[in-house]
Design an enzyme around this catalytic site. Sequence first.
Site, PDB file in Angstrom:
ATOM      1  N   CYS A 146       0.839  -1.194   0.000  1.00  0.00           N
ATOM      2  CA  CYS A 146       0.000   0.000   0.000  1.00  0.00           C
ATOM      3  C   CYS A 146       0.882   1.256   0.000  1.00  0.00           C
ATOM      4  O   CYS A 146       1.503   1.557  -1.001  1.00  0.00           O
ATOM      5  CB  CYS A 146      -0.979  -0.038   1.176  1.00  0.00           C
ATOM      6  N   HIS A 202      -3.561  -5.688   1.144  1.00  0.00           N
ATOM      7  CA  HIS A 202      -2.851  -5.913   2.412  1.00  0.00           C
ATOM      8  C   HIS A 202      -2.802  -7.391   2.787  1.00  0.00           C
ATOM      9  O   HIS A 202      -3.723  -7.893   3.453  1.00  0.00           O
ATOM     10  CB  HIS A 202      -3.546  -5.149   3.533  1.00  0.00           C
ATOM     11  N   GLU A 250      -0.903  -8.696   5.016  1.00  0.00           N
ATOM     12  CA  GLU A 250      -0.669  -8.801   6.465  1.00  0.00           C
ATOM     13  C   GLU A 250      -1.972  -8.714   7.257  1.00  0.00           C
ATOM     14  O   GLU A 250      -2.000  -9.045   8.446  1.00  0.00           O
ATOM     15  CB  GLU A 250       0.324  -7.720   6.921  1.00  0.00           C
TER      16      GLU A 250
END
Length: 233
Positions: free
Chosen positions: A85, A203, A205
């Site tokens: 990002c 994302h 994560e």
Amino acid sequence: MRVAVVQFPGSNCDQDALWALRLVGLRAELVWHTEGSLEGFQAAVLPGGFSYGDYLRAGALAKFSPVMQEVRRLALRGYPVVGICNGFQVLTEAGLLPGALLANTNLHFTCKEVYLRVERTDLPFTSAYAQGQVLRLPIAHAEGRYYADEETLERLEQNRQVVFRYAPAPHAAGGPDHNPNGSLHDIAGIVNEGGNVLGMMPHPERAVEEVLGGTDGLGLFWSLKAALEVLPA
């Protein structure tokens, strides 16, 4: 196998990245952006957030942080570098990846889950995935529209540098709605020509445990661990 998670003023996904890396058994450490050395680290992650409040342009100021010279050094030595990002935005601003991330075509901050297709599995970030596998990952950005001139786009396609593309949900009909920001060629993530620097807008994560809503992002971190295990210290 030490991985640096770079903290810029305004980073807000640094702890998420730290958690995901440690979840697969990597030794991840937070590194403040003023650090002048990444000696002893074998990889770097530039997390999501709003570095310097996205002042001027997303990633425009972060590229001048002292640590970015060390990130560049790691990349030139062939070590893995991941920008997620805002980290992707920083990598393009720093010239470590081609193109730019522009305002979403809807001109809104967009926060939702999207689907993306894995285009390559021979990279340090994708070996745990299957070719063509469709992942469900969250996005959260206002400037995620990947843009590059036609020559750059053609080069990216010819060199197979597009790693992830936005895709329709499995068993859903195709159409423009699957692309959440207007990225050219449905690009959600790319690598450099050497294949060791990855930038992506979704994302991973935030998708490493079922309690978070899914584990499709976990493969990226397992892939990174496998790659680091065969790299020189």
